[in-house]
Design a protein around this motif. Structure first.
Motif, PDB file in Angstrom:
ATOM      1  N   ALA A  48       0.795  -1.008  -0.291  1.00 36.79           N
ATOM      2  CA  ALA A  48      -0.149   0.140  -0.047  1.00 36.79           C
ATOM      3  C   ALA A  48       0.515   1.274   0.411  1.00 36.79           C
ATOM      4  O   ALA A  48       0.930   2.268  -0.771  1.00 36.79           O
ATOM      5  N   LEU A  49       2.594   1.150   0.793  1.00 35.51           N
ATOM      6  CA  LEU A  49       2.889   2.592   0.622  1.00 35.51           C
ATOM      7  C   LEU A  49       3.859   2.534  -0.729  1.00 35.51           C
ATOM      8  O   LEU A  49       3.991   3.384  -0.754  1.00 35.51           O
ATOM      9  N   GLU A  50       3.886   1.391  -0.920  1.00 40.83           N
ATOM     10  CA  GLU A  50       4.901   1.522  -2.649  1.00 40.83           C
ATOM     11  C   GLU A  50       3.864   2.244  -3.141  1.00 40.83           C
ATOM     12  O   GLU A  50       3.655   2.881  -3.907  1.00 40.83           O
ATOM     13  N   ASN A  51       2.412   2.007  -3.028  1.00 46.63           N
ATOM     14  CA  ASN A  51       1.192   2.726  -4.123  1.00 46.63           C
ATOM     15  C   ASN A  51       1.590   4.129  -4.165  1.00 46.63           C
ATOM     16  O   ASN A  51       0.946   4.250  -5.410  1.00 46.63           O
ATOM     17  N   ILE A  52       1.427   4.467  -2.712  1.00 50.26           N
ATOM     18  CA  ILE A  52       0.945   5.785  -2.175  1.00 50.26           C
ATOM     19  C   ILE A  52       1.979   6.860  -2.832  1.00 50.26           C
ATOM     20  O   ILE A  52       2.122   7.611  -3.677  1.00 50.26           O
ATOM     21  N   MET A  55       2.463   9.513  -6.179  1.00 51.58           N
ATOM     22  CA  MET A  55       3.078  10.655  -6.029  1.00 51.58           C
ATOM     23  C   MET A  55       4.477  10.891  -6.818  1.00 51.58           C
ATOM     24  O   MET A  55       5.149  11.372  -6.883  1.00 51.58           O
ATOM     25  N   GLY A  56       4.573   9.828  -7.684  1.00 53.42           N
ATOM     26  CA  GLY A  56       5.708  10.119  -9.100  1.00 53.42           C
ATOM     27  C   GLY A  56       7.210   9.678  -8.429  1.00 53.42           C
ATOM     28  O   GLY A  56       8.170   9.977  -9.070  1.00 53.42           O
ATOM     29  N   GLN A  57       6.859   9.193  -7.365  1.00 55.21           N
ATOM     30  CA  GLN A  57       8.408   7.849  -6.900  1.00 55.21           C
ATOM     31  C   GLN A  57       8.911   7.157  -6.908  1.00 55.21           C
ATOM     32  O   GLN A  57       7.218   6.074  -6.301  1.00 55.21           O
ATOM     33  N   GLU A  58       9.206   6.498  -8.233  1.00 50.85           N
ATOM     34  CA  GLU A  58       9.533   5.034  -8.262  1.00 50.85           C
ATOM     35  C   GLU A  58      10.525   4.427  -6.853  1.00 50.85           C
ATOM     36  O   GLU A  58      11.567   5.125  -6.633  1.00 50.85           O
ATOM     37  N   ILE A  59       9.981   3.596  -6.757  1.00 47.69           N
ATOM     38  CA  ILE A  59      11.183   3.007  -5.350  1.00 47.69           C
ATOM     39  C   ILE A  59      10.868   1.311  -5.539  1.00 47.69           C
ATOM     40  O   ILE A  59       9.942   1.193  -6.225  1.00 47.69           O
ATOM     41  N   PRO A  60      12.082   0.831  -5.136  1.00 50.99           N
ATOM     42  CA  PRO A  60      12.365  -0.788  -5.402  1.00 50.99           C
ATOM     43  C   PRO A  60      11.010  -1.382  -5.164  1.00 50.99           C
ATOM     44  O   PRO A  60      10.594  -1.291  -4.131  1.00 50.99           O
ATOM     45  N   HIS A  61      10.125  -2.359  -5.820  1.00 59.02           N
ATOM     46  CA  HIS A  61       9.039  -3.780  -5.216  1.00 59.02           C
ATOM     47  C   HIS A  61       9.983  -4.426  -3.875  1.00 59.02           C
ATOM     48  O   HIS A  61      10.812  -5.102  -4.234  1.00 59.02           O
TER      49      HIS A  61
END
Length: 643
Positions: A562-566, A570-576
């Motif tokens: 869920a936090l990854e989706n948030i 917001m336009g911030q790509e983070i590793p899965h």
């Protein structure tokens, strides 16, 4: 330019009809709204004149004037403020530029009582339209300061309005109401009567810092008998308001009604505030603050562009509306006035961001608001419950950045909990109810209470009667990772890491049993970890499951889906982050899967079963399988074999 006829915007026309057809219980408020708008126009002109020496506007005698004509049955509210251009008249009067219009109108129609309806009107802020409660026709004559031509706007509220350019308009705005026919039995609403106008101004607008004048006329017999206006000569302008700032008066001199009217003036709300806060700082840096917590959240509270902040005055001279530097973003719902003694009159928003005195005021005002909310929790729990329902979500934003006040924010926060289905709990109440030996405040985040209560992650906690906070707001996904602890108790997600519940004796017994299970299931766990390696980090046995065959959890310090989706929104790509699949060693499905793997390790159905177990675990927590189409096919094939 010739006279032009326009149609009201559809939403404006609908709203106008609602206003005209008596949705208000107190029609007197129309004058409060018009005077409030006039006061704003005077503030803007005085400020604009300070910034622009070439404006050429007359600011020597800024005031509001009321002119009543009983014979013609007209009332004019006039100011010599900033005025409007022709384009501004069309844009501001003929339309309602607000993204919540449709929702607002729907709620307005559904409001079942007058109080609720007035509350909705207040949220929307349509003061000018209230003129049509008492007038058959409204004429607006205005000229913007610095311009040579004025504009006349006229409407009877029937769906159209006319606009024409005029050459002889004075600076400012004059709104003339052609009042509806007089009801001889209703003298209380005779808005051409001097005593009535005095009464309304005194009740609603006495605190306004500009003089509100009325040119008195020989009093009618009713007024003469009542003794009204006996100290004012006919035709001599009479100042109706005291112009004394409420925040400069002692507490004993001001009534709650006066506070409430000031709040309505500066917030354009129609309902009383939930709480009034007074603060007076003395010493090397002096200022006074009069703040209000509204009783309801405005519809645009979470929209970009929401005007936040309080009004800033310097030595009772208005400087700016919505001074963001005085109040943190998570308290943007607070309205009010701050009057500083030692700031410059030409201070700008850019300077305010760096001003040390403003920063000190910012800190103290935030602390004062939070301490008031804390007092409300114990002294007025019903009002606190209203506050939290309306503003709890925005207040929790402070947990993301205000480290200094983090403990105070947590201390005035409430959360849904498994302890009580109807009432939220404070963290202090949660800590009081903690089990012996419990070291953490347990929580679960999700989209709804229903989904979380049926989540596999909750099974061990439900079995042991351990309370869990149920967090459903998007901001909850973020702050729980940054808030270290409350009252010495750390926060811990029931969907992260390993679960280690029970007494020391129970943990020792569980440890012995776990060793046996680890040995028994070692082959299956290794095989499934390899088989599902594209989707999971590890497959292990679970100590949190009592009913379900499997669940998916995040590692202790990993980011949740869920936090990854948030972050991505917001336009911030983070590793899965791959997650962990936990199996319930006592569930028949897992026991059977382990037996099949031991006895027939090459069975082709094992691969499909492993995939299905993982997919079912994702579905159980509200997620979806990594390959939905394949999951459907596998399930269909399995069901077909059972027929």
């Amino acid at each position: 330019m010739p006279t032009e006829t326009f149609e009201f915007q559809v939403e404006a026309r609908q709203l106008l009809q609602m206003v005209i057809h008596s949705i208000y219980s107190n029609k007197d408020v129309f004058l409060r709204e018009l005077v409030s708008n006039a006061s704003d126009a005077l503030d803007k002109l005085r400020l604009e004149a300070l910034r622009d020496d070439s404006l050429g506007a007359d600011v020597s005698d800024l005031h509001v004037a009321l002119e009543a004509d009983p014979q013609a049955r007209t009332l004019t509210v006039r100011d010599n403020g900033i005025g409007m251009s022709r384009d501004e008249v069309v844009r501001l009067i003929g339309t309602i530029a607000n993204s919540g219009t449709a929702t607002y109108l729907r709620e307005l129609k559904e409001a079942g009582d007058t109080a609720a309806t007035e509350g909705l009107i207040g949220q929307f802020g349509v003061g000018f339209y209230s003129s049509f409660m008492v007038a058959d026709e409204v004429t607006l004559l205005t000229r913007r300061a610095g311009e040579s031509q004025g504009t006349r706007w006229m409407s009877s509220g029937e769906g159209t309005y006319t606009v024409e350019t005029v050459d002889d308009a004075p600076q400012g705005t004059a709104i003339t109401l052609g009042l509806k026919p007089e009801d001889t039995e209703d003298r209380l609403h005779d808005y051409t009567s001097p005593w009535k106008l005095r009464e309304i101004v005194k009740r609603y607008s006495d605190f306004i810092t500009w003089p509100i004048r009325m040119a008195t006329q020989p009093a009618p017999q009713a007024d003469a008998d009542a003794g009204e206006g006996a100290d004012t000569a006919p035709g001599e302008p009479e100042t109706l308001n005291s112009m004394k700032a409420l925040w400069a008066r002692s507490r004993e001199e001001v009534t709650d009604d006066e506070y409430h009217e000031l709040y309505k003036h500066i917030s354009h709300d129609w309902t009383d505030p939930l709480e009034t806060i007074r603060l007076q700082a003395e010493g090397t840096f002096e200022y006074q603050a009069l703040l209000f917590i509204p009783a309801h959240a405005p519809q645009d509270l979470f929209l970009q562009g929401y005007k936040r902040g309080v009004q800033l005055y310097v030595k009772r001279v208005f400087i700016m509306d919505d001074c963001e530097a005085l109040m943190p973003s998570y308290l943007r719902f607070v309205k009010g006035v701050v009057d500083a003694q030692d700031l410059s009159l030409n201070v700008s928003r850019e300077i305010l961001q760096q001003d040390r005195q403003i920063q000190l005021m910012h800190r103290r005002l935030a602390k004062k608001v939070l301490s008031t909310i804390k007092d409300m929790m114990s002294a007025a729990p019903d009002r606190y419950a209203t506050f939290w329902r309306e503003f709890g979500r925005v207040l929790k934003e402070g947990l993301l950045g205000d480290v200094e006040n983090g403990d105070a924010i947590l201390g005035v926060s409430s959360f849904a909990t498994t302890h009580d289905k109807d009432e939220p709990t404070t963290l202090a109440q949660y800590v009081e109810r903690m089990k012996d030996g419990q070291d953490h405040i347990f929580y679960l985040t999700g989209e709804s209470r229903q989904a979380m209560e049926s989540s596999p992650h909750m099974e061990a906690f439900q079995a042991r009667g351990i309370e869990v906070l149920l967090l459903t707001d998007p901001v909850d996904e973020v702050w729980v990772d940054t808030a270290p602890e409350f009252d010495g108790k750390k926060f811990r997600s029931v969907a992260k890491g390993e679960v280690d519940l029970g007494t020391e004796e129970e943990k020792q017994e569980a440890g012995t049993e776990r060793e046996k299970q680890q040995e028994e299931y070692a082959g299956l766990l290794t095989w499934m970890t390899d088989r599902l390696s594209d989707d999971v980090k590890e497959v292990r046995l679970s100590s949190r499951l009592t009913v379900s065959p499997a669940c998916v959890v995040s590692d202790t310090h990993d980011v949740t889906p869920a936090l990854e989706n948030i972050y991505r929104a917001m336009g911030q790509e983070i590793p899965h982050s791959k997650r962990i699949l936990e199996l319930n060693p006592k569930h028949p499905l897992v026991i059977g899967l382990n037996r099949t793997h031991t006895e027939r390790p090459g069975d082709t159905g094992l691969n499909e079963t492993a995939e299905l177990v993982h997919a079912l675990a994702l579905l159980a927590e509200g997620g979806e399988p990594p390959h939905p189409a394949r999951f459907v096919k596998l399930m269909a094939d399995r069901l077909e074999r059972t027929l």
